[in-house]
Design a protein around this motif. Structure first.
Motif, PDB file in Angstrom:
ATOM      1  N   ARG A  48     -43.398  32.601 -26.512  1.00 15.74           N
ATOM      2  CA  ARG A  48     -42.589  32.530 -25.430  1.00 15.74           C
ATOM      3  C   ARG A  48     -41.542  33.524 -25.441  1.00 15.74           C
ATOM      4  O   ARG A  48     -41.148  33.734 -26.326  1.00 15.74           O
ATOM      5  CB  ARG A  48     -42.183  30.896 -25.434  1.00 15.74           C
ATOM      6  CG  ARG A  48     -41.327  30.532 -26.550  1.00 15.74           C
ATOM      7  CD  ARG A  48     -41.034  29.159 -26.498  1.00 15.74           C
ATOM      8  NE  ARG A  48     -39.819  28.727 -27.319  1.00 15.74           N
ATOM      9  CZ  ARG A  48     -38.704  28.905 -27.314  1.00 15.74           C
ATOM     10  NH1 ARG A  48     -38.213  29.234 -25.857  1.00 15.74           N
ATOM     11  NH2 ARG A  48     -37.595  28.657 -28.080  1.00 15.74           N
ATOM     12  N   SER A  49     -40.742  33.538 -24.214  1.00 10.04           N
ATOM     13  CA  SER A  49     -39.617  34.235 -23.959  1.00 10.04           C
ATOM     14  C   SER A  49     -38.699  33.926 -22.904  1.00 10.04           C
ATOM     15  O   SER A  49     -38.999  32.805 -22.260  1.00 10.04           O
ATOM     16  CB  SER A  49     -40.260  35.821 -23.611  1.00 10.04           C
ATOM     17  OG  SER A  49     -40.419  35.653 -22.382  1.00 10.04           O
ATOM     18  N   ASP A  50     -37.426  34.459 -22.885  1.00  8.58           N
ATOM     19  CA  ASP A  50     -36.534  34.071 -21.625  1.00  8.58           C
ATOM     20  C   ASP A  50     -36.888  34.545 -20.638  1.00  8.58           C
ATOM     21  O   ASP A  50     -36.287  34.271 -19.444  1.00  8.58           O
ATOM     22  CB  ASP A  50     -35.037  34.514 -22.061  1.00  8.58           C
ATOM     23  CG  ASP A  50     -34.727  33.796 -23.343  1.00  8.58           C
ATOM     24  OD1 ASP A  50     -35.031  32.584 -23.542  1.00  8.58           O
ATOM     25  OD2 ASP A  50     -33.715  34.498 -23.974  1.00  8.58           O
ATOM     26  N   ALA A  51     -37.921  35.290 -20.440  1.00  6.48           N
ATOM     27  CA  ALA A  51     -38.386  35.967 -18.796  1.00  6.48           C
ATOM     28  C   ALA A  51     -39.062  35.043 -18.034  1.00  6.48           C
ATOM     29  O   ALA A  51     -38.927  35.116 -16.768  1.00  6.48           O
ATOM     30  CB  ALA A  51     -39.631  36.953 -19.225  1.00  6.48           C
ATOM     31  N   SER A  52     -39.679  33.910 -18.545  1.00  9.21           N
ATOM     32  CA  SER A  52     -40.148  32.845 -17.825  1.00  9.21           C
ATOM     33  C   SER A  52     -40.598  31.516 -18.636  1.00  9.21           C
ATOM     34  O   SER A  52     -40.240  31.570 -19.818  1.00  9.21           O
ATOM     35  CB  SER A  52     -41.503  33.266 -17.148  1.00  9.21           C
ATOM     36  OG  SER A  52     -42.671  33.349 -18.339  1.00  9.21           O
ATOM     37  N   ILE A  85     -38.413  41.700 -30.983  1.00  5.31           N
ATOM     38  CA  ILE A  85     -38.142  40.621 -32.264  1.00  5.31           C
ATOM     39  C   ILE A  85     -38.751  39.450 -31.980  1.00  5.31           C
ATOM     40  O   ILE A  85     -38.461  38.741 -30.790  1.00  5.31           O
ATOM     41  CB  ILE A  85     -36.862  40.538 -32.026  1.00  5.31           C
ATOM     42  CG1 ILE A  85     -35.866  41.845 -32.324  1.00  5.31           C
ATOM     43  CG2 ILE A  85     -36.237  39.551 -33.115  1.00  5.31           C
ATOM     44  CD1 ILE A  85     -36.036  42.682 -33.659  1.00  5.31           C
ATOM     45  N   PHE A  86     -39.626  39.027 -33.021  1.00  2.00           N
ATOM     46  CA  PHE A  86     -40.503  37.827 -32.764  1.00  2.00           C
ATOM     47  C   PHE A  86     -39.500  36.734 -33.880  1.00  2.00           C
ATOM     48  O   PHE A  86     -39.249  37.321 -34.965  1.00  2.00           O
ATOM     49  CB  PHE A  86     -41.847  37.740 -33.598  1.00  2.00           C
ATOM     50  CG  PHE A  86     -42.624  38.624 -32.568  1.00  2.00           C
ATOM     51  CD1 PHE A  86     -42.568  40.100 -32.460  1.00  2.00           C
ATOM     52  CD2 PHE A  86     -43.885  38.173 -31.981  1.00  2.00           C
ATOM     53  CE1 PHE A  86     -43.603  40.910 -31.790  1.00  2.00           C
ATOM     54  CE2 PHE A  86     -44.713  38.883 -31.164  1.00  2.00           C
ATOM     55  CZ  PHE A  86     -44.444  40.179 -31.218  1.00  2.00           C
ATOM     56  N   VAL A  93     -45.752  29.306 -33.335  1.00  2.00           N
ATOM     57  CA  VAL A  93     -45.061  29.359 -31.985  1.00  2.00           C
ATOM     58  C   VAL A  93     -44.058  30.417 -32.336  1.00  2.00           C
ATOM     59  O   VAL A  93     -43.121  30.215 -33.419  1.00  2.00           O
ATOM     60  CB  VAL A  93     -44.526  28.124 -31.669  1.00  2.00           C
ATOM     61  CG1 VAL A  93     -43.673  28.407 -30.497  1.00  2.00           C
ATOM     62  CG2 VAL A  93     -45.565  27.333 -31.504  1.00  2.00           C
ATOM     63  N   PHE A  94     -43.861  31.607 -31.570  1.00  2.33           N
ATOM     64  CA  PHE A  94     -42.955  32.475 -31.713  1.00  2.33           C
ATOM     65  C   PHE A  94     -41.981  32.630 -30.368  1.00  2.33           C
ATOM     66  O   PHE A  94     -42.635  32.836 -29.255  1.00  2.33           O
ATOM     67  CB  PHE A  94     -43.616  33.695 -32.240  1.00  2.33           C
ATOM     68  CG  PHE A  94     -44.203  33.814 -33.284  1.00  2.33           C
ATOM     69  CD1 PHE A  94     -43.784  34.599 -34.604  1.00  2.33           C
ATOM     70  CD2 PHE A  94     -45.536  33.502 -33.571  1.00  2.33           C
ATOM     71  CE1 PHE A  94     -44.010  34.584 -35.815  1.00  2.33           C
ATOM     72  CE2 PHE A  94     -46.058  33.442 -34.645  1.00  2.33           C
ATOM     73  CZ  PHE A  94     -45.197  34.003 -35.989  1.00  2.33           C
ATOM     74  N   HIS A  95     -40.483  32.851 -30.531  1.00  4.41           N
ATOM     75  CA  HIS A  95     -39.746  33.315 -29.385  1.00  4.41           C
ATOM     76  C   HIS A  95     -39.705  34.796 -29.371  1.00  4.41           C
ATOM     77  O   HIS A  95     -39.265  35.254 -30.536  1.00  4.41           O
ATOM     78  CB  HIS A  95     -38.574  32.596 -29.652  1.00  4.41           C
ATOM     79  CG  HIS A  95     -37.727  32.899 -28.417  1.00  4.41           C
ATOM     80  ND1 HIS A  95     -36.865  33.962 -28.202  1.00  4.41           N
ATOM     81  CD2 HIS A  95     -37.471  32.164 -27.108  1.00  4.41           C
ATOM     82  CE1 HIS A  95     -36.116  34.091 -27.157  1.00  4.41           C
ATOM     83  NE2 HIS A  95     -36.449  32.952 -26.395  1.00  4.41           N
TER      84      HIS A  95
END
Length: 255
Positions: A48-52, A85-86, A93-95
């Motif tokens: 997951r990321s801050d993109a969506s 960066i993971f 689960v990785f940000h």
């Protein structure tokens, strides 16, 4: 593309994107053996990321993340030279936080995920904007002790509370080293791990490493060998310029 992974599960995974990175991600053997081997084969990694708000599922085949990675990279417009960066949040689960080649965090404007690099004032959570040159010598190998440049005091990834670092070579293999601060010298130093790094990498006297410091000031910092970066090239050029200047000066002093 190869990941650089520290031994602690909660620590960071750092990866610089090189040619062919869309095809998959190889998980370093040491991390795989400690934290992944034995887990369900078909259980996907969740990125997951801050993109969506979307969670991307990526399939692991052996030690390689394959199906789903290309879609994640494409959706985030990742390119050669970007740094990713993971951060492992547990249960695979990785940000994921992407940075551009200038080491600024990439910002995504919804709903079209327009890729922009943040201004320098928008300080990223992770710092990897400091590189330094380390020379292998008979003395520092014998004493298993390497001083960092005084300028390292300004690196936000390092602090006097830090007691250890991970030294990571270009193949993703890591060595744990003790880390400390010398009051008398006013500088950080590495011990109990430096000699092992040099020995395992078959270093000889006067070999050079360019280390890139990666960290957020709270987790164990990574000192990654990365001579390909522009900063590394500049450090090497400056080093050899000084050596050449001294070589030219010595005959004049002896004249």
């Amino acid at each position: 593309m190869r990941l650089v992974i520290s031994h602690r599960v909660e620590n960071l995974i750092s990866s610089s994107l090189a040619s062919g990175f869309h095809s998959g991600v190889t998980i370093p053997l040491e991390f795989f053996s400690k934290h992944i081997q034995g887990s369900e084969k078909n259980k996907p990694w969740k990125l997951r990321s801050d993109a969506s708000d979307q969670v991307w599922e990526v399939i692991r085949e052996g030690r390689t993340l394959t199906k789903g990675w290309k879609e994640f990279a494409t959706a985030h417009d990742l390119r050669i030279g970007d740094i990713v960066i993971f951060k492992h949040e547990g249960d695979l689960v990785f940000h994921v936080t992407p940075f551009g080649p200038s080491s600024c965090e990439i910002q995504y404007t919804n709903p079209h995920n327009v890729k922009e690099e943040a201004d320098a004032d928008d300080a990223p959570s992770f710092s990897f904007d400091y590189c330094f040159l380390a020379e292998v010598t008979t003395t520092n190998q014998k004493e298993d002790h390497l001083f960092l440049p005084v300028e390292a005091m300004r690196c936000t990834a390092l602090n006097q509370q830090c007691k250890e670092v991970k030294l990571v070579n270009k193949d993703g293999k890591s060595w744990t080293a003790s880390f400390g601060f010398s009051e008398s010298d006013g500088a950080y130093y590495i011990s109990r791990g430096w000699r092992k790094l040099c020995c395992d990498n078959k270093c000889t006297n006067r070999d050079l490493f360019v280390f890139n410091v990666v960290g957020d000031g709270t987790t164990t910092p990574l000192l990654c060998v990365c001579p390909e970066r522009k900063e590394g090239t500049e450090l090497l050029i400056n080093h050899f310029s000084i050596i050449n200047a001294l070589s030219n000066l010595i005959p004049l002093l002896n004249a």
